[in-house]
Motif scaffolding. Structure first.
Motif, short mmCIF file in Angstrom:
data_model
loop_
_atom_site.label_atom_id
_atom_site.label_comp_id
_atom_site.label_asym_id
_atom_site.label_seq_id
_atom_site.Cartn_x
_atom_site.Cartn_y
_atom_site.Cartn_z
N ASN A 175 91.36 26.26 -10.38
CA ASN A 175 92.16 27.03 -9.39
C ASN A 175 91.39 27.38 -8.26
OD1 ASN A 175 90.87 29.01 -10.70
ND2 ASN A 175 92.81 29.61 -11.77
N VAL A 176 90.25 27.78 -8.25
CA VAL A 176 89.15 28.13 -7.45
C VAL A 176 87.87 27.42 -7.41
CG1 VAL A 176 88.27 30.31 -6.14
CG2 VAL A 176 90.37 30.48 -7.52
N MET A 177 87.47 27.29 -6.04
CA MET A 177 86.04 26.56 -6.06
C MET A 177 85.23 27.46 -4.99
SD MET A 177 86.22 22.36 -6.53
CE MET A 177 84.53 22.34 -6.53
N GLY A 178 84.00 27.64 -5.10
CA GLY A 178 83.29 28.34 -4.00
C GLY A 178 81.98 28.16 -4.24
N TRP A 179 81.23 28.75 -3.25
CA TRP A 179 79.59 28.84 -3.04
C TRP A 179 79.15 30.22 -3.35
CZ3 TRP A 179 77.24 24.38 -2.40
CH2 TRP A 179 77.99 23.09 -2.21
N TYR A 180 78.09 30.26 -3.96
CA TYR A 180 77.31 31.54 -3.96
C TYR A 180 75.81 31.16 -3.58
CZ TYR A 180 81.31 33.48 -6.70
OH TYR A 180 82.47 33.86 -7.04
N ARG A 181 75.07 32.23 -3.42
CA ARG A 181 73.88 31.74 -3.09
C ARG A 181 72.74 32.86 -3.77
NH1 ARG A 181 73.71 33.15 3.39
NH2 ARG A 181 73.88 35.35 3.28
N GLN A 182 71.44 32.45 -3.89
CA GLN A 182 70.33 33.44 -4.60
C GLN A 182 69.09 33.10 -3.59
OE1 GLN A 182 69.73 32.79 -8.82
NE2 GLN A 182 69.13 34.95 -8.91
N ALA A 183 68.87 34.27 -3.15
CA ALA A 183 67.35 34.25 -2.43
C ALA A 183 66.41 34.74 -3.36
CB ALA A 183 67.46 35.28 -1.40
N PRO A 184 65.02 34.35 -3.13
CA PRO A 184 63.86 34.80 -3.92
C PRO A 184 64.03 36.60 -3.95
CG PRO A 184 63.27 33.29 -2.47
CD PRO A 184 64.55 33.54 -1.81
N GLY A 185 64.05 36.69 -5.44
CA GLY A 185 63.82 38.21 -5.77
C GLY A 185 65.26 38.84 -5.74
N LYS A 186 66.06 38.29 -5.46
CA LYS A 186 67.56 38.91 -5.14
C LYS A 186 68.53 38.17 -6.25
CE LYS A 186 67.25 40.09 -0.30
NZ LYS A 186 68.02 40.07 1.03
N GLN A 187 69.54 39.21 -6.41
CA GLN A 187 70.67 38.46 -7.41
C GLN A 187 71.48 37.38 -6.84
OE1 GLN A 187 72.89 42.22 -8.75
NE2 GLN A 187 71.47 42.15 -10.55
N ARG A 188 72.10 36.59 -7.29
CA ARG A 188 73.18 35.85 -6.70
C ARG A 188 74.04 36.46 -6.21
NH1 ARG A 188 74.50 30.49 -10.46
NH2 ARG A 188 72.35 30.68 -10.45
N GLU A 189 74.61 35.89 -4.96
CA GLU A 189 75.80 36.78 -4.27
C GLU A 189 76.95 35.67 -4.01
OE1 GLU A 189 74.02 38.75 -0.71
OE2 GLU A 189 73.91 36.66 0.20
N PHE A 190 77.90 36.32 -3.82
CA PHE A 190 79.00 35.58 -3.18
C PHE A 190 78.93 35.01 -1.75
CE2 PHE A 190 83.55 34.46 -2.52
CZ PHE A 190 83.89 35.14 -1.17
N VAL A 191 79.28 33.76 -1.60
CA VAL A 191 79.48 33.19 -0.19
C VAL A 191 80.86 33.05 0.30
CG1 VAL A 191 78.60 31.64 1.48
CG2 VAL A 191 77.06 32.42 -0.56
N ALA A 192 81.51 32.12 -0.31
CA ALA A 192 82.97 31.85 0.05
C ALA A 192 83.69 31.16 -1.14
CB ALA A 192 82.89 30.89 1.48
N THR A 193 84.96 31.20 -1.16
CA THR A 193 85.85 30.91 -2.05
C THR A 193 86.99 30.14 -1.39
OG1 THR A 193 87.02 32.77 -2.88
CG2 THR A 193 85.30 31.95 -4.16
N ILE A 194 87.61 29.04 -2.11
CA ILE A 194 88.95 28.57 -1.68
C ILE A 194 89.67 28.08 -2.91
CG2 ILE A 194 87.81 26.18 -1.47
CD1 ILE A 194 89.71 25.84 1.01
N THR A 195 91.00 28.35 -2.66
CA THR A 195 91.85 28.26 -3.87
C THR A 195 92.52 26.84 -3.59
OG1 THR A 195 93.83 29.20 -2.83
CG2 THR A 195 92.32 30.68 -3.85
N THR A 196 93.34 26.60 -4.62
CA THR A 196 94.12 25.20 -4.59
C THR A 196 95.08 25.14 -3.45
OG1 THR A 196 95.57 26.15 -6.58
CG2 THR A 196 93.74 24.18 -7.02
N GLY A 197 95.55 26.48 -3.37
CA GLY A 197 96.57 26.72 -2.14
C GLY A 197 95.87 26.75 -0.81
N ALA A 198 94.61 26.57 -0.68
CA ALA A 198 93.55 26.66 0.50
C ALA A 198 93.43 28.06 1.22
CB ALA A 198 94.39 25.56 1.72
N SER A 199 93.65 29.10 0.42
CA SER A 199 93.20 30.27 0.61
C SER A 199 91.91 30.40 0.81
CB SER A 199 94.02 31.36 -0.05
OG SER A 199 95.35 31.39 0.09
N THR A 200 91.33 30.96 1.80
CA THR A 200 89.80 31.35 1.54
C THR A 200 89.37 32.60 1.79
OG1 THR A 200 89.81 31.06 4.08
CG2 THR A 200 89.55 29.06 2.89
#
Length: 114
Positions: free
Chosen positions: A32-57
């Motif tokens: 129901n949701v797909m998205g992107w997260y990122r992790q920089a060196p020495g940092k925790q993984r963080e949220f970038v963006a998501t999109i739902t099946t209904g195209a809400s971002t």
């Protein structure tokens, strides 16, 4: 099981653009949701963006106005413009179904040089 395969990472100069892709395969029904997260060196993984099946971002404040998430059937994209050195990270694709832990891709490296 769901398999997620990312592509499109690389090295780019500050101000440049990249487009990431994530193809989902396997038991994709119920995502129901797909998205992107990122992790920089020495940092925790963080949220970038998501999109739902209904195209809400939804976007992290740090990327609003520069990144655009979109979805076409089983593939999710992240168009990244006006890239900054602080965007350098490993970018991970994520897919969520109700009631079970999310699925993750293997990650793709994005490096932005100043």
């Amino acid at each position: 099981q769901v398999q997620l395969v990312e592509s499109g990472g690389g090295l780019v100069q500050a101000g440049g653009s990249l487009r990431l892709s994530c193809a989902a395969s396997g038991t994709i029904s119920g995502i129901n949701v797909m998205g992107w997260y990122r992790q920089a060196p020495g940092k925790q993984r963080e949220f970038v963006a998501t999109i739902t099946t209904g195209a809400s971002t939804n976007y992290a404040d740090s990327v609003k106005g520069r990144f655009t998430i979109s979805r076409d059937k089983n593939t999710v994209y992240l168009q990244m413009n006006s890239l900054k050195p602080e965007d350098t990270a490993v970018y991970y694709c994520n897919a969520k179904k109700r009631w079970i832990p999310p699925y993750w891709g293997q990650g793709t490296q994005v490096t932005v040089s100043s």
